[in-house]
Write a protein that holds these residues in place. Sequence first.
Motif, mmCIF file in Angstrom:
data_model
loop_
_atom_site.group_PDB
_atom_site.id
_atom_site.type_symbol
_atom_site.label_atom_id
_atom_site.label_comp_id
_atom_site.label_asym_id
_atom_site.label_seq_id
_atom_site.Cartn_x
_atom_site.Cartn_y
_atom_site.Cartn_z
ATOM 1 N N ALA A 1 3.936 11.223 -20.716
ATOM 2 C CA ALA A 1 3.459 11.531 -21.683
ATOM 3 C C ALA A 1 4.372 12.505 -22.304
ATOM 4 C CB ALA A 1 2.179 11.761 -21.818
ATOM 5 N N ALA A 2 4.471 13.980 -21.681
ATOM 6 C CA ALA A 2 5.379 15.003 -22.253
ATOM 7 C C ALA A 2 6.902 14.424 -22.508
ATOM 8 C CB ALA A 2 5.201 16.204 -21.417
ATOM 9 N N HIS A 3 7.179 13.908 -21.696
ATOM 10 C CA HIS A 3 8.669 13.240 -21.808
ATOM 11 C C HIS A 3 8.894 12.279 -22.949
ATOM 12 C CE1 HIS A 3 12.047 10.347 -20.268
ATOM 13 N NE2 HIS A 3 12.571 11.717 -20.501
ATOM 14 N N GLU A 4 7.951 11.597 -23.077
ATOM 15 C CA GLU A 4 7.755 10.576 -24.380
ATOM 16 C C GLU A 4 7.792 11.633 -25.521
ATOM 17 O OE1 GLU A 4 4.618 7.635 -23.607
ATOM 18 O OE2 GLU A 4 5.678 7.110 -21.948
ATOM 19 N N ARG A 5 6.654 12.369 -25.593
ATOM 20 C CA ARG A 5 6.680 13.172 -26.749
ATOM 21 C C ARG A 5 7.965 14.166 -27.063
ATOM 22 N NH1 ARG A 5 1.207 13.579 -24.856
ATOM 23 N NH2 ARG A 5 1.605 15.429 -23.711
ATOM 24 N N ALA A 6 8.648 14.539 -25.947
ATOM 25 C CA ALA A 6 9.910 15.355 -26.314
ATOM 26 C C ALA A 6 10.997 14.323 -26.910
ATOM 27 C CB ALA A 6 10.283 16.094 -24.951
ATOM 28 N N LEU A 7 10.888 13.348 -26.366
ATOM 29 C CA LEU A 7 12.025 12.106 -26.716
ATOM 30 C C LEU A 7 11.809 11.880 -28.281
ATOM 31 C CD1 LEU A 7 12.408 9.919 -23.630
ATOM 32 C CD2 LEU A 7 13.997 11.556 -24.613
ATOM 33 N N SER A 8 10.494 11.693 -28.703
ATOM 34 C CA SER A 8 10.049 11.350 -29.954
ATOM 35 C C SER A 8 10.386 12.437 -30.897
ATOM 36 C CB SER A 8 8.625 10.766 -29.984
ATOM 37 O OG SER A 8 7.657 11.783 -29.926
ATOM 38 N N ARG A 9 10.350 13.864 -30.466
ATOM 39 C CA ARG A 9 10.583 14.831 -31.042
ATOM 40 C C ARG A 9 12.143 15.175 -31.329
ATOM 41 N NH1 ARG A 9 5.401 14.745 -30.130
ATOM 42 N NH2 ARG A 9 3.764 15.750 -31.600
ATOM 43 N N ALA A 10 12.762 14.480 -30.434
ATOM 44 C CA ALA A 10 14.449 14.817 -30.225
ATOM 45 C C ALA A 10 14.464 16.342 -29.904
ATOM 46 C CB ALA A 10 15.113 14.564 -31.503
ATOM 47 N N LEU A 11 13.548 16.871 -29.139
ATOM 48 C CA LEU A 11 13.924 18.385 -28.474
ATOM 49 C C LEU A 11 14.514 18.222 -27.519
ATOM 50 C CD1 LEU A 11 10.058 19.345 -28.297
ATOM 51 C CD2 LEU A 11 11.731 19.963 -30.086
ATOM 52 N N PRO A 12 15.274 19.376 -27.471
ATOM 53 C CA PRO A 12 16.416 19.517 -26.299
ATOM 54 C C PRO A 12 15.695 19.564 -24.971
ATOM 55 C CG PRO A 12 16.994 21.189 -28.104
ATOM 56 C CD PRO A 12 15.702 20.432 -28.212
ATOM 57 N N ARG A 13 15.894 18.710 -24.048
ATOM 58 C CA ARG A 13 15.286 18.622 -22.651
ATOM 59 C C ARG A 13 16.268 18.378 -21.297
ATOM 60 N NH1 ARG A 13 15.756 15.070 -26.282
ATOM 61 N NH2 ARG A 13 16.783 13.012 -25.526
ATOM 62 N N ALA A 14 15.734 18.634 -20.367
ATOM 63 C CA ALA A 14 16.439 18.480 -19.239
ATOM 64 C C ALA A 14 15.563 17.629 -18.126
ATOM 65 C CB ALA A 14 16.913 20.012 -18.670
ATOM 66 N N VAL A 15 15.889 16.978 -17.249
ATOM 67 C CA VAL A 15 14.806 16.234 -16.432
ATOM 68 C C VAL A 15 15.323 16.408 -15.194
ATOM 69 C CG1 VAL A 15 14.063 14.500 -18.172
ATOM 70 C CG2 VAL A 15 16.125 14.054 -16.611
ATOM 71 N N PHE A 16 14.194 16.190 -14.044
ATOM 72 C CA PHE A 16 14.482 16.297 -12.702
ATOM 73 C C PHE A 16 13.562 15.419 -12.202
ATOM 74 C CE2 PHE A 16 14.877 17.682 -8.424
ATOM 75 C CZ PHE A 16 15.792 18.226 -8.256
ATOM 76 N N THR A 17 14.222 14.093 -11.553
ATOM 77 C CA THR A 17 13.516 13.156 -11.127
ATOM 78 C C THR A 17 13.462 13.245 -9.377
ATOM 79 O OG1 THR A 17 15.352 11.770 -10.542
ATOM 80 C CG2 THR A 17 14.869 11.665 -12.774
ATOM 81 N N SER A 18 12.327 12.720 -8.962
ATOM 82 C CA SER A 18 12.302 12.693 -7.557
ATOM 83 C C SER A 18 13.554 12.274 -6.625
ATOM 84 C CB SER A 18 11.059 11.743 -7.168
ATOM 85 O OG SER A 18 11.362 10.457 -7.291
ATOM 86 N N ASP A 19 14.271 11.449 -7.178
ATOM 87 C CA ASP A 19 15.515 10.891 -6.589
ATOM 88 C C ASP A 19 16.453 12.139 -6.216
ATOM 89 O OD1 ASP A 19 14.674 8.206 -6.673
ATOM 90 O OD2 ASP A 19 15.507 8.073 -8.592
ATOM 91 N N LEU A 20 16.576 13.085 -7.196
ATOM 92 C CA LEU A 20 17.234 14.084 -7.011
ATOM 93 C C LEU A 20 17.189 15.175 -5.553
ATOM 94 C CD1 LEU A 20 17.733 15.566 -10.557
ATOM 95 C CD2 LEU A 20 18.974 13.516 -9.483
ATOM 96 N N PHE A 21 16.054 14.986 -5.161
ATOM 97 C CA PHE A 21 15.586 15.692 -3.814
ATOM 98 C C PHE A 21 16.522 15.167 -2.654
ATOM 99 C CE2 PHE A 21 11.341 16.706 -5.761
ATOM 100 C CZ PHE A 21 11.777 18.062 -5.735
#
Length: 140
Positions: free
Chosen positions: A75-95
Motif C-alpha cells: 500500500a505504501a508503494h502504491e501511495r508513493a507512486l500515486s504521489r510521484a515521490l522519489p523512491r527506491a525499492v528492494f525486492t526479495s529477488d535481490l537477496f
Amino acid sequence: MSTSTRFDTKIAVLLREDLEPWQRLNVTAFLVSGLGTQLPELIGQPYEDADGVPYLPMFRQPVLVFQGAKEVLRAAHERALSRALPRAVFTSDLFATGHDEANRAAVRAVPTTDLDLVGLAVHGPRNAVDKVLKGARMHP
C-alpha cells in the motif's frame, strides 16, 4: 543546526517486518543510497576531524526507519507512486543476485503490481511521506 530542527521534508525507509536483522541493515543501506544519488540537495558538506582527516558527506537530515507487514509495504508503494515521490525499492529477488546489473534485471523482470517488496525508501514533504507510511510503525 540544533537537534530540535524540524525539516520540511522527510527521508523514510519502510522494511517488511519479517526480515532477518542482517537483511534489515542491508536493505536500508541499499535503499538510502538511491535517494542520495538522485537528490543531491539531501547531501550535506564533507566532514573533517580535528586532525584534518576528511570524511564523506552524509544526509543533511535523519533517516527514519519504519516496519510493516507485506500489505502495508504494498500500500505504501502504491501511495508513493500515486504521489510521484522519489523512491527506491528492494525486492526479495535481490537477496539472490550478486551484482548491480543482476539487481536491475531482477526488478525489471517483474510488473509493478507483482513486485515482492521487502523495502521502500521515500523522500518528500513531511505530510506526504506520513500519508505514504500510513499503517507502518517505527522500527524498534
